[in-house]
Design a protein around this motif. Structure first.
Motif, mmCIF file in Angstrom:
data_model
loop_
_atom_site.group_PDB
_atom_site.id
_atom_site.type_symbol
_atom_site.label_atom_id
_atom_site.label_comp_id
_atom_site.label_asym_id
_atom_site.label_seq_id
_atom_site.Cartn_x
_atom_site.Cartn_y
_atom_site.Cartn_z
ATOM 1 N N VAL A 99 0.860 -1.184 0.000
ATOM 2 C CA VAL A 99 0.000 0.000 0.000
ATOM 3 C C VAL A 99 0.896 1.234 0.000
ATOM 4 O O VAL A 99 1.875 1.310 0.753
ATOM 5 N N LYS A 100 0.561 2.203 -0.860
ATOM 6 C CA LYS A 100 1.397 3.397 -1.001
ATOM 7 C C LYS A 100 0.596 4.655 -0.698
ATOM 8 O O LYS A 100 -0.535 4.816 -1.155
ATOM 9 N N LYS A 101 1.211 5.506 0.111
ATOM 10 C CA LYS A 101 0.666 6.833 0.357
ATOM 11 C C LYS A 101 1.724 7.828 -0.104
ATOM 12 O O LYS A 101 2.724 8.062 0.581
ATOM 13 N N GLU A 102 1.511 8.350 -1.286
ATOM 14 C CA GLU A 102 2.497 9.231 -1.920
ATOM 15 C C GLU A 102 3.834 8.495 -2.003
ATOM 16 O O GLU A 102 3.929 7.485 -2.666
ATOM 17 N N ASP A 103 4.877 8.983 -1.301
ATOM 18 C CA ASP A 103 6.188 8.340 -1.385
ATOM 19 C C ASP A 103 6.390 7.283 -0.297
ATOM 20 O O ASP A 103 7.439 6.636 -0.250
ATOM 21 N N LEU A 104 5.412 7.131 0.584
ATOM 22 C CA LEU A 104 5.537 6.158 1.670
ATOM 23 C C LEU A 104 4.980 4.810 1.227
ATOM 24 O O LEU A 104 3.925 4.740 0.587
ATOM 25 N N ILE A 105 5.692 3.740 1.570
ATOM 26 C CA ILE A 105 5.283 2.386 1.179
ATOM 27 C C ILE A 105 5.072 1.557 2.440
ATOM 28 O O ILE A 105 5.915 1.545 3.340
ATOM 29 N N PHE A 106 3.938 0.847 2.484
ATOM 30 C CA PHE A 106 3.612 0.005 3.630
ATOM 31 C C PHE A 106 3.327 -1.414 3.143
ATOM 32 O O PHE A 106 2.637 -1.607 2.141
ATOM 33 N N SER A 107 3.869 -2.372 3.861
ATOM 34 C CA SER A 107 3.606 -3.774 3.556
ATOM 35 C C SER A 107 2.494 -4.260 4.481
ATOM 36 O O SER A 107 2.666 -4.333 5.694
ATOM 37 N N ILE A 108 1.336 -4.576 3.906
ATOM 38 C CA ILE A 108 0.162 -4.961 4.675
ATOM 39 C C ILE A 108 0.041 -6.484 4.676
ATOM 40 O O ILE A 108 -0.024 -7.113 3.615
ATOM 41 N N LYS A 109 -0.010 -7.055 5.861
ATOM 42 C CA LYS A 109 -0.060 -8.512 5.976
ATOM 43 C C LYS A 109 -1.430 -9.072 5.628
ATOM 44 O O LYS A 109 -1.537 -10.089 4.934
ATOM 45 N N ASP A 110 -2.475 -8.420 6.115
ATOM 46 C CA ASP A 110 -3.828 -8.962 5.958
ATOM 47 C C ASP A 110 -4.700 -7.988 5.168
ATOM 48 O O ASP A 110 -5.144 -6.968 5.693
ATOM 49 N N PHE A 111 -4.938 -8.323 3.910
ATOM 50 C CA PHE A 111 -5.658 -7.475 2.958
ATOM 51 C C PHE A 111 -6.792 -8.318 2.380
ATOM 52 O O PHE A 111 -6.551 -9.376 1.796
ATOM 53 N N VAL A 112 -8.040 -7.872 2.544
ATOM 54 C CA VAL A 112 -9.184 -8.708 2.181
ATOM 55 C C VAL A 112 -10.210 -7.898 1.399
ATOM 56 O O VAL A 112 -10.560 -6.780 1.787
ATOM 57 N N GLU A 113 -10.709 -8.475 0.306
ATOM 58 C CA GLU A 113 -11.841 -7.911 -0.417
ATOM 59 C C GLU A 113 -13.124 -8.514 0.144
ATOM 60 O O GLU A 113 -13.219 -9.744 0.312
ATOM 61 N N VAL A 114 -14.110 -7.659 0.442
ATOM 62 C CA VAL A 114 -15.368 -8.151 1.024
ATOM 63 C C VAL A 114 -16.553 -7.437 0.383
ATOM 64 O O VAL A 114 -16.428 -6.330 -0.131
ATOM 65 N N ASP A 115 -17.712 -8.084 0.468
ATOM 66 C CA ASP A 115 -18.953 -7.439 0.039
ATOM 67 C C ASP A 115 -19.349 -6.355 1.032
ATOM 68 O O ASP A 115 -18.925 -6.351 2.195
ATOM 69 N N SER A 116 -20.217 -5.447 0.579
ATOM 70 C CA SER A 116 -20.646 -4.337 1.430
ATOM 71 C C SER A 116 -21.468 -4.809 2.626
ATOM 72 O O SER A 116 -21.669 -4.063 3.586
ATOM 73 N N SER A 117 -21.910 -6.055 2.600
ATOM 74 C CA SER A 117 -22.700 -6.609 3.711
ATOM 75 C C SER A 117 -21.832 -7.064 4.882
ATOM 76 O O SER A 117 -22.360 -7.533 5.892
ATOM 77 N N PHE A 118 -20.533 -6.906 4.763
ATOM 78 C CA PHE A 118 -19.608 -7.439 5.775
ATOM 79 C C PHE A 118 -19.974 -6.981 7.182
ATOM 80 O O PHE A 118 -20.061 -7.780 8.121
ATOM 81 N N PHE A 119 -20.205 -5.671 7.346
ATOM 82 C CA PHE A 119 -20.439 -5.126 8.682
ATOM 83 C C PHE A 119 -21.852 -5.432 9.200
ATOM 84 O O PHE A 119 -22.132 -5.245 10.378
ATOM 85 N N GLU A 120 -22.723 -5.909 8.320
ATOM 86 C CA GLU A 120 -24.041 -6.327 8.769
ATOM 87 C C GLU A 120 -24.026 -7.771 9.253
ATOM 88 O O GLU A 120 -24.905 -8.192 10.009
ATOM 89 N N ILE A 121 -23.020 -8.530 8.828
ATOM 90 C CA ILE A 121 -22.932 -9.943 9.207
ATOM 91 C C ILE A 121 -21.943 -10.150 10.355
ATOM 92 O O ILE A 121 -22.261 -10.796 11.349
#
Length: 807
Positions: free
Chosen positions: A105-127
């Protein structure tokens, strides 16, 4: 009355302080061990319990069998969730998850290595019950290229700045993601983690109608009072309606004919709270724990308490002669048997409460060690719930009663006229029950010793077994797609470095498989074969040190090899291929149904592309065409990689992917990590086996001290008559040796049965050997003799004149 009973108990305990100290110390270790094991078990059982709707959330698992290969996996097609929500009135909502590995993940010139990255449906927070601190649960992930950060990740990237509506770049994707929410950090006790959630609709396959592309996790929320078995009963109809036509189109047979060939294709609903306790399901993010381990460690906790309680019984009854006159006097003075029983039980309960206090201190001291051992964060907060202290006190009370109930009735049964005349049978001569209890202690000790040895042998076997490829000196670069079409150029640059033997690019490497595809064989209409698939380049075989058993590998001088394949020996055996050179696989493109033919040009040795929990299955290697750049790059060193060598590879990587850091792992370490749970469990077993044996030895030491004290005159007389030191040592120790032999006779068949059942969890496992059982017996004998030798040898060295004068 209670005050007087306690007063008499404390007075009696002071008079027996040596044996009381041994009892307290033994019980303290036993209770502390049990508390730590209880923390471990409670932690494992608490997975996913945090969710408020946990009883209505189920994950779909694919239950299939194609050819000889079984599939029980946590992946499904993208279309199944929306279809169930539409066709099944029992389904209230659904959510799909696409769990990535480490992500940049990049924020301008800063780079972050993210261990846990997940794609979810919009219903995630309802379940799922993950609180949203900022953003609207209804809309936070409804749009493409939107994301939610965890609270700690938001602070890491933005500090005190408000991250809402800020933009972040993900890997090499051109379009940035907009932050629409911030959630609390995931609980530790959940079967998957997420530092960042992104909208599933961003995925190009979010609306994929193909039922046979099983790549995502699907969760459904059932309506209140819905029985899951009623929903599962509808799955065969769903398979017939939607998957049947695809089977007919792709394989040329009806679904009923496909199933009649012994194949299977269905789905199951797995309760949310059972996910972490079901290791049979493949492709878990966090390895599930086998419930058998919880039973094993729970049993160890009980056994350790039993050993400590036996110590108490043995030492209490052994001191019968010392307390006989006290009991006689009390009975003559009017004390009833029930009053004496109450007195002795109070003694044991007081000892148990003192032991509990010491045990709690031990737990606080030892907890950092166990957290480090298990890579966990167990907490022992006595005041987090109102019931904890009462439960501990009740536990200590029960242990005190169980440990003291036999001594209480035994001691209170003495006849006052007999004991006051000094004719009471002393503890040594009346030791049948005590002998049985000592045998039980040694039985438990032998079981713990042999069981621990077997666990470690299995672990060592898995770590050191020949995997069919060379896992040493391999550095595997992840996210090869970050350098796009420059993979071959990158390979050439790395090969120029000193100490580099080979470099290979592939879409999969052992331990990291990502394609489980169905194939047909030419001339076998209607038969489908499931195979793990890897796309590899010309250098893959040499880099991984695999061997060809027949044919040849991909060769640059043969242009047609790009449309050919290599299979492992298991493929030839399991599919019944007589002449591989005359055999072609049929490749079916799901979208169009178009077929192409792929000849086999070589057969490689069977190699373990998964952990040793799983058997070796059919495997196919296809040529990695240009433009197929995702996956891994493997670098093989001539010798062990140095920090400088890795730094040089990293420098080259920066020239090709300046914005993405080098992400890599060593294959040897990666395969060792597969058996992390086994290693932790084995080490935990060793610790508690040692503690159990120590408690038994402690009790045996106290019992020996008392026995020698009772036989002081006998030892003196024998020495005066010319008996050797060895004969006296043998006289005292022979009873213990006999008890160890009796315990061994019972322990061996018991541990053989337990170990045989446990080893069946592993497809590749050790054979039980007589050697382990002999070692267990030998160690038990050695521990017993070492324990009693100090007091015994000390008594032998005493001048018989002093001994007889003492008597």
């Amino acid at each position: 009355m209670i005050k007087n009973v306690l007063k008499h108990s404390l007075h009696a305990l002071k008079k027996q302080k040596g044996y009381v100290a041994i009892n307290i110390f033994g019980l303290s270790i036993g209770i502390a061990s049990s508390l730590i094991i209880a923390l471990f078990i409670i932690h494992q059982l608490s997975f996913d319990q945090y969710n408020l709707k946990k009883d209505r959330i189920y994950r779909l698992t694919l239950d299939g069998k194609i050819g000889e290969q079984e599939v029980n996996a946590a992946y499904t097609a993208s279309i199944i969730g929306p279809t169930m929500a539409m066709d099944f009135p029992e389904v209230e909502n659904f959510c799909r998850l696409n769990i990535f590995g480490e992500t940049i993940v990049k924020k301008e010139d800063l780079i972050f290595s993210i261990k846990d990255f997940v794609e979810v449906d919009s219903s995630f927070f309802e379940i799922f019950s993950i609180p949203l601190l900022k953003g609207n649960t209804q809309t936070v992930l409804t749009e493409p290229n939107t994301m939610v950060l965890s609270e700690s990740m938001a602070k890491t990237i933005f500090g005190s700045e408000d991250p809402i509506d800020k933009m972040l770049q993900i890997n090499t994707r051109t379009e940035p993601y907009r932050i629409t929410g911030v959630m609390t950090d995931f609980p530790e006790e959940t079967h998957f983690n997420a530092d960042i959630l992104t909208s599933f609709v961003t995925n190009r396959r979010a609306n994929d109608p193909e039922w046979l592309n099983n790549s995502f996790s699907t969760y459904v929320l059932l309506k209140n009072n819905t029985l899951p078995e009623n929903v599962e009963a509808k799955f065969p109809g769903m398979v017939e309606k939607y998957i049947g036509p695809r089977v007919q189109q792709l394989f040329g047979v009806s679904l009923s004919d496909f199933l009649s060939q012994g194949n299977r294709y269905n789905f199951h609903l797995q309760p949310l709270t059972s996910i972490h306790h079901d290791p049979s399901v493949e492709h878990e993010v966090k390895p599930a724990i086998d419930p058998k381990y919880l039973i094993i460690f729970g049993s160890i906790a009980i056994l350790i308490i039993v050993i400590a309680s036996i110590n108490f019984m043995n030492l209490s009854t052994a001191q019968a002669t010392k307390r006989a006159k006290e009991i006689g006097v009390k009975k003559v003075s009017g004390s009833s048997k029930s009053m004496l029983v109450l007195q002795f039980l109070t003694d044991s309960v007081v000892i148990s409460f003192i032991a509990l206090f010491i045990a709690v201190i031990m737990v606080f001291i030892a907890l950092p060690f166990f957290n480090n051992l298990l890579d966990a964060s167990f907490r022992f907060n006595l005041f987090s719930h109102f019931y904890k202290i009462p439960v501990l006190l009740l536990f200590a009370f029960v242990v005190g009663i169980l440990a003291g109930i036999y001594p209480a009735f035994y001691l209170s049964s003495f006849n006052p006229s007999t004991v006051l005349k000094g004719k009471v049978r002393d503890g040594v001569k009346n030791g049948k029950l005590r002998s049985i209890l000592v045998s039980v202690q040694f039985l438990i000790s032998i079981v713990l010793i042999i069981g621990t040895i077997i666990m470690y042998r299995q672990l060592t076997y898995m770590i050191n077994k020949d995997l069919g490829f060379g896992k040493d000196r391999l550095l595997v670069v992840e996210q090869a797609g970050s350098i796009g079409d420059q993979v071959n150029t990158f390979k050439q640059e790395v090969l120029k470095l000193p100490g580099i033997k080979n470099v290979s690019a592939s879409t999969a490497v052992p331990g990291h498989n990502n394609n489980n595809n169905g194939y047909m064989l030419e001339g076998r209409d209607g038969q489908t074969f499931l195979m793990q698939t890897a796309y590899v380049d010309y250098d893959f075989l040499d880099t991984y040190g695999m061997q060809l058993t027949d044919g040849r590998f991909f060769d640059r001088s043969y242009g047609s090899d790009k449309e050919a394949c290599i299979v492992n020996q298991k493929t030839i055996e399991e599919f019944g291929i007589d002449d591989f050179q005359q055999t072609r696989f049929v490749v079916i493109f799901n979208d169009s149904g178009e077929k192409t033919y792929m000849p086999i040009i070589g057969v490689c040795n069977d190699f373990h592309f998964e952990s040793l929990h799983n058997r070796i299955n059919p495997y196919i290697m296809r040529f990695k065409q240009e433009g197929n750049n995702w996956g891994y790059i493997t670098v093989k060193f001539n010798s062990d990689a140095s920090a400088n060598s890795v730094k040089q590879i990293e420098d080259i990587w920066k020239r090709f992917a300046s914005n993405n850091p080098l992400q890599y792992f060593f294959m040897n370490d990666d395969f060792s990590h597969m058996y992390k749970a086994e290693r932790q469990n084995a080490e935990l077993s060793v610790v508690f086996a040692i503690l159990g044996i120590f408690i038994a030895a402690l009790g045996l030491f106290g019992l020996t001290s008392f026995t020698i004290e009772q036989r002081t005159k006998e030892v003196g007389v024998r020495k005066a008559l010319g008996a050797s030191g060895f004969s006296i040592f043998y006289l005292i120790s022979k009873e213990i040796i006999i008890l160890v032999c009796i315990a061994t006779a019972v322990a061996w068949p018991l541990i053989y049965w337990v170990a045989s059942n446990w080893l069946h969890n592993y497809y590749y496992r050790i054979n039980l050997r007589f050697f382990e059982f002999v070692v267990g017996f030998t160690l038990a004998i050695a521990i017993a003799l070492i324990t009693i030798s100090y007091k015994t040898l000390k008594s032998i060295q005493i001048n018989p004149a002093n001994t007889l004068r003492y008597e």
